[in-house]
Structures are given as C-alpha cells and as structure tokens.
Motif scaffolding. Structure first.
Motif, PDB file in Angstrom:
ATOM      1  N   CYS A   8      38.163   2.998 -54.502  1.00  0.00           N
ATOM      2  CA  CYS A   8      37.275   4.133 -54.239  1.00  0.00           C
ATOM      3  C   CYS A   8      37.533   4.779 -52.881  1.00  0.00           C
ATOM      4  O   CYS A   8      36.823   5.701 -52.502  1.00  0.00           O
ATOM      5  CB  CYS A   8      35.829   3.672 -54.311  1.00  0.00           C
ATOM      6  SG  CYS A   8      35.344   2.714 -52.883  1.00  0.00           S
ATOM      7  N   GLY A  11      36.954   3.270 -50.100  1.00  0.00           N
ATOM      8  CA  GLY A  11      36.097   2.607 -49.109  1.00  0.00           C
ATOM      9  C   GLY A  11      36.878   1.648 -48.226  1.00  0.00           C
ATOM     10  O   GLY A  11      36.605   1.516 -47.032  1.00  0.00           O
ATOM     11  N   GLY A  14      35.261  -8.557 -49.863  1.00  0.00           N
ATOM     12  CA  GLY A  14      34.276  -7.670 -49.240  1.00  0.00           C
ATOM     13  C   GLY A  14      34.417  -6.308 -49.893  1.00  0.00           C
ATOM     14  O   GLY A  14      35.470  -5.985 -50.449  1.00  0.00           O
TER      15      GLY A  14
HETATM   16  S1  SF4 Z   1      36.655  -3.197 -52.641  1.00  0.00           S
HETATM   17 FE1  SF4 Z   1      34.879  -1.822 -52.691  1.00  0.00          FE
HETATM   18  S2  SF4 Z   1      35.281  -0.397 -51.016  1.00  0.00           S
HETATM   19 FE2  SF4 Z   1      37.253  -1.366 -51.510  1.00  0.00          FE
HETATM   20  S3  SF4 Z   1      38.221  -0.005 -52.992  1.00  0.00           S
HETATM   21 FE3  SF4 Z   1      37.087  -1.559 -54.143  1.00  0.00          FE
HETATM   22  S4  SF4 Z   1      35.094  -0.605 -54.573  1.00  0.00           S
HETATM   23 FE4  SF4 Z   1      36.045   0.556 -52.917  1.00  0.00          FE
END
Ligand code: SF4
Length: 179
Positions: free
Chosen positions: A14, A16, A148
C-alpha cells in the motif's frame, strides 16, 4: 570508508512501508553517511537492479511481475530483508482471497466510478498469481524479517544501524500498537 550499498524494492503493497523509510526524517541523513541507497522506488525512478549489500523488500507477491522483481533482488543483493507484514506473511493484501480474480478486476476496471476504461485490460498489466497472495520467502531466500504494518520508522533505523555495525537486530516486542 566506502558506503554500504542498499537497494529497495516495492512489490504489491500500500506504500505505507515506503513511507516508513521516508519517516526516518533527519535520521535518514545519518544513515546516508554510511549507506548509499542505490534503488528506492518511492524517491527515484531507477531502472534495473544495481548490486547491493542489503536488499529491503516491501509488499507481497501478488503478480507475476512481483515474482520477477523478487528474483532480481535476490540476484543483485547479498542479503534480503523482508520489511512489513505483507513481505513477511502476505499481509493485508491477502484480503483479495475473499473475491475471485474476475470480481476484483470488475471492481477495479468496470464498476469503479473513477475509472474511464470500461474493459478489463489483458495487456501491459501484470498477471495476478493464480494461487493468490504469497510472502516473499515463498519464492526467494530471505535473511531477515521485520514485520509491522508498517514497521515503525525507528525500528527500521535500529535494524539498519545494527546491520551496518554487524550487531544482532534487537526488535521491540510490539510492532503493531493499538491506542
Ligand atoms: S505491511 Fe502494511 S504498510 Fe506495509 S505495504 Fe503492507 S499493508 Fe502497507
């Protein structure tokens, strides 16, 4: 002293995890005293896979393109760090399992009011894996895992500092906090 080359790759995720890298803020500048970031898709459009001592892989394997990129990282990096629950376990990307590929494609390309393309493209887009979403180590060897969602920026900082000084990485017990 020569800098340690570090490479990043962003599979299906995503973004993030990439923001967690940028979230190191001024600590990123300290890291840059010791490492040379040779590839970081969120900041620079680097084609190819330069040789690196450490490869940080974020996101899960969800498409044939992800699989190809994971192998490129393994070939070009001495050690691979799976960063974030998507890379480590498959993560939230696995919610796609709740639907068929056809349902997902129809939602993205046909029913989405912001998409003007009213057909499901079959060229120029990566093919979704038939088996669904997979963690990175289902395809390539992974040397280090940092879960995480995303891992806190401080954790990445601690991990990089430990790795650069050849010390064991001491992870905090809680990588996902609920307030
Ligand atoms: S671990 Fe969480 S923040 Fe990282 S890409 Fe996957 S969904 Fe997004």
């Amino acid at each position: 002293m020569s800098k340690v080359p570090v490479s990043f790759e962003w599979l299906s995720g995503c973004s993030g995890c990439e923001l967690a890298v940028v979230d190191m803020h001024e600590k990123l500048l300290k890291i840059l005293d010791a490492v040379e970031i040779v590839r970081l898709p969120i900041l620079a459009d680097v084609k190819g896979y330069p040789k690196a001592k450490l490869g940080v892989v974020t996101g899960a394997l969800r498409t044939d393109h992800d699989v190809e990129c994971a192998h490129e990282m393994r070939r070009s990096c001495d050690a691979i760090l799976a960063f974030g629950v998507c890379a480590v376990f498959g993560g939230p990307q696995g919610s796609g399992y709740a639907h068929t590929q056809r349902e997902l494609q129809e939602s993205a390309f046909l029913a989405n009011p912001t998409t003007t393309t009213k057909f499901v493209p079959d060229q120029g887009v990566p093919k979704l894996l038939d088996e669904g979403v997979r963690p990175v180590d289902s395809e390539i060897d992974v040397d280090l895992y940092l879960p995480g969602c995303p891992p806190p920026a401080d954790t990445l900082w601690q991990a990089l500092v430990a790795l650069l000084s050849d010390k064991p990485v001491a992870l905090p017990y809680e990588l996902v906090k609920y307030d």
